[in-house]
Design an enzyme around this catalytic site. Structure first.
Site, PDB file in Angstrom:
ATOM      1  N   SER A  64      -9.547   1.195   3.241  1.00  4.05           N
ATOM      2  CA  SER A  64      -8.747   2.016   2.347  1.00  4.05           C
ATOM      3  C   SER A  64      -7.666   1.231   1.590  1.00  4.05           C
ATOM      4  O   SER A  64      -7.095   1.750   0.640  1.00  4.05           O
ATOM      5  CB  SER A  64      -8.059   3.142   3.139  1.00  4.05           C
ATOM      6  OG  SER A  64      -7.208   2.591   4.128  1.00  4.05           O
TER       7      SER A  64
ATOM      8  N   SER B 138      -9.490  -1.184   7.462  1.00  2.00           N
ATOM      9  CA  SER B 138      -8.984  -1.019   6.092  1.00  2.00           C
ATOM     10  C   SER B 138      -8.256  -2.203   5.475  1.00  2.00           C
ATOM     11  O   SER B 138      -7.915  -2.166   4.299  1.00  2.00           O
ATOM     12  CB  SER B 138      -8.066   0.197   6.023  1.00  2.00           C
ATOM     13  OG  SER B 138      -8.855   1.344   5.901  1.00  2.00           O
TER      14      SER B 138
ATOM     15  N   LYS C 183       0.855  -1.198   0.000  1.00  2.00           N
ATOM     16  CA  LYS C 183       0.000   0.000   0.000  1.00  2.00           C
ATOM     17  C   LYS C 183       0.886   1.242   0.000  1.00  2.00           C
ATOM     18  O   LYS C 183       1.929   1.265   0.673  1.00  2.00           O
ATOM     19  CB  LYS C 183      -0.874  -0.052   1.256  1.00  2.00           C
ATOM     20  CG  LYS C 183      -1.921   1.031   1.399  1.00  2.00           C
ATOM     21  CD  LYS C 183      -2.770   0.749   2.645  1.00  2.00           C
ATOM     22  CE  LYS C 183      -3.851   1.765   2.894  1.00  2.00           C
ATOM     23  NZ  LYS C 183      -4.679   1.431   4.078  1.00  2.00           N
TER      24      LYS C 183
HETATM   25  N1  GLN Z   1     -13.141   3.203   6.894  1.00  2.00           N
HETATM   26  C1  GLN Z   1     -12.352   3.637   8.011  1.00  2.00           C
HETATM   27  C2  GLN Z   1     -12.093   5.114   7.944  1.00  2.00           C
HETATM   28  O1  GLN Z   1     -12.412   5.699   6.949  1.00  2.00           O
HETATM   29  C3  GLN Z   1     -11.109   2.822   8.102  1.00  2.00           C
HETATM   30  C4  GLN Z   1      -9.861   3.444   7.619  1.00  2.00           C
HETATM   31  C5  GLN Z   1      -8.641   2.620   7.882  1.00  2.00           C
HETATM   32  O2  GLN Z   1      -8.697   1.564   8.515  1.00  2.00           O
HETATM   33  N2  GLN Z   1      -7.527   3.139   7.434  1.00  2.00           N
HETATM   34  O3  GLN Z   1     -11.587   5.698   8.865  1.00  2.00           O
END
Ligand code: GLN
EC number: 6.3.5.7
Length: 490
Positions: free
Chosen positions: A153, A177, A78
């Site tokens: 994400s 994420s 990532k």
């Molecule tokens: N969907 C969550 C957020 O938008 C998770 C993000 C993450 O785990 N980086 O904060």
């Protein structure tokens, strides 16, 4: 050969037997990325030359008789983890031209283990999101249906593993994420316990919940990557100074007699087709000898609201360093023959022109919840409720060994469906934020299909019990073949 459908375990065997060289395998995946990624858009950058160099080194390691499951295995990471000498953008215009000056600890450990880095994957900007639509560059597609999101994400990483553009990938998980995109793309993804894996070289989102973890085709593969990336790191003093277990050692152990807590209100909230998937999973575990106990987590309904106070608060503080002065985007004054009137104008221009709408929303929200007069009402209260949530898990873990839930309330949604409604998007995280706030190890594994789209279940346990989570998940995969299905994309 369908190398893109092979697991780490299978590829490692044929690499060690020298039936294929690491360089040929690397070229196979680079070709696949070249041919397919224009449809999926999983990669922000691909390091062809560097990957080939690493593959040649891996071939030397094999020739020297070195053993190690990851030698010669191609992977993606990532784009919020630093790789020395290459761009690390966090999918933000702010860091579009930022070249990393050092390797993240996970990258260094994977390099030392002989794994071959192919490139960096797309993500929601600074990891804020659940669909990868918040990337400043482009939207990644779900390989099961190109009109749908891959989740987020870490959507680029999950989509790439699912489509066989790499053998495994690294994601980061702050509030779901790794797990939610794994569920949407039909792959296995583990969020390790908080502090199990070094965060050195990970661009911070929410420092109190951020954790790096693997996304792969099987639980066994996840365990192999965990073995390499876990453990104390003197560059991250928040990393746990505990021995790292051999995550493969107990992975096949019988789960007879283990107690699985199923959260009743979570299952009740699902549509019929989803309930069916969960009920089938429960049956599979019962057939494996586990005991099911229905439990309730009354405090967990506050996990989402608490997460969306704590997360923006930490984000507003973590992103304050990005002002375009020391590094990051700086607004163009030279061409206009002028300069900023004052510091405030400089900040407004540098940050205003380079952060996307979701990042700005979180910075504003977090600045508000941390400001004097509101700190007690929001941040402090959220931290108090966070403790209650953690306590509730602790209490439940005196009665059951692990907890089983759906990963997400539904399958992958359509691109554009939720992007203009932040609250709808935040509700995506309903089952995954609790374990994040409490630092628990949690995995998502494929458990079925609804309308031809994959759906995952989440299994989590008390802190540092990764081996238990992996043991249960691997037993599930020994009796099911959902994880062996792959999307038809060529
Ligand atoms: N969907 C969550 C957020 O938008 C998770 C993000 C993450 O785990 N980086 O904060």
């Amino acid at each position: 050969m369908d190398f893109h459908k092979f697991t780490i375990k299978e590829l490692s065997r044929i690499l060690q037997k020298k039936e294929i060289s690491s360089l040929d395998l690397c070229n196979f995946f680079l070709d696949r990325i070249r041919n397919i990624d224009s449809k999926l858009k999983t990669c922000i950058s691909v390091f062809e030359e560097e990957a080939k160099k690493q593959a040649i080194l891996a071939d030397k390691m094999i020739a020297n008789g070195e053993k190690g499951e990851l030698i010669g295995i191609p992977y993606l990471v990532k784009d919020n983890m630093l790789v020395k000498g290459f761009k690390t953008t966090a999918a933000s215009k702010m860091l579009e031209n930022y070249i990393a000056p050092y390797d993240a600890t996970v990258i260094k450990r994977l390099k030392d283990s002989g794994a071959v880095l192919l490139g960096k994957t797309n993500m929601d900007e600074f990891a804020h999101g659940a669909s990868t639509e918040n990337s400043a560059f482009f939207v990644t597609k779900n390989p099961w249906d190109l009109e749908r999101v891959p989740g987020g994400s870490s959507g680029g990483s999950a989509s790439a593993v699912s489509a066989g553009l790499c053998v495994f990938a690294l994601g980061s998980d702050t509030g779901g994420s790794i797990r939610q995109p794994a569920s949407f793309c039909g792959v296995s993804g583990l969020k390790p316990s908080y502090s199990r894996v070094s965060r050195f070289g990970l661009i911070s989102m929410t420092s109190s919940t951020d954790v790096i973890g693997p996304i792969a085709k099987s639980v066994e593969d996840v365990a192999m990557v965990m073995k390499v990336i876990s453990g104390f790191d003197e560059n991250d003093l928040s990393s746990a100074n505990l021995d790292v277990e051999d995550y493969l050692k107990n992975i096949n152990k019988s789960i007879k007699g283990l107690k699985i807590g199923v959260v009743k209100e979570f299952v009740d909230s699902l549509d019929e087709k989803f309930k069916e998937v969960i009920n089938q999973a429960i049956l599979t575990f019962e057939n494996l000898g586990a005991k099911i106990k229905f439990i309730s987590l009354p405090y967990n309904k506050y996990a989402g609201p608490v997460y969306y106070i704590i997360t923006p608060s930490e984000i507003s503080s973590n992103l304050a360093r990005l002002d375009g002065i020391r590094y990051g985007f700086s607004a163009d004054y030279k061409s206009k023959g002028s300069s900023a009137e004052n510091l405030n104008e400089l900040y407004l221009n540098n940050r205003g022109q380079s952060f996307g709408p979701e990042v700005k929303r979180r910075i504003m929200l977090g600045t508000y919840t941390l400001s004097s007069g509101y700190f007690d009402a929001y941040y402090k209260k959220a931290m108090a409720v966070r403790e209650k949530i953690e306590q509730e898990f602790n209490d439940v873990f005196s009665e059951v060994d692990v907890i089983l839930t759906p990963t997400s309330p539904h399958v992958a949604f359509k691109i554009g469906e939720k992007i203009n409604d932040p609250v709808k998007m935040y509700l995506e995280d309903i089952f995954v934020t609790g374990p994040s706030l409490s630092g628990l190890p949690a995995i998502s594994i494929p458990a079925g299909f609804v309308d031809n789209l994959p759906l995952g279940i989440q299994i989590f346990a008390n802190k540092f019990k990764e081996d238990l989570v992996l043991n249960l998940a691997n037993n599930f995969q020994s009796k099911t073949d959902f994880h062996k299905k792959s999307p038809d994309i060529n």
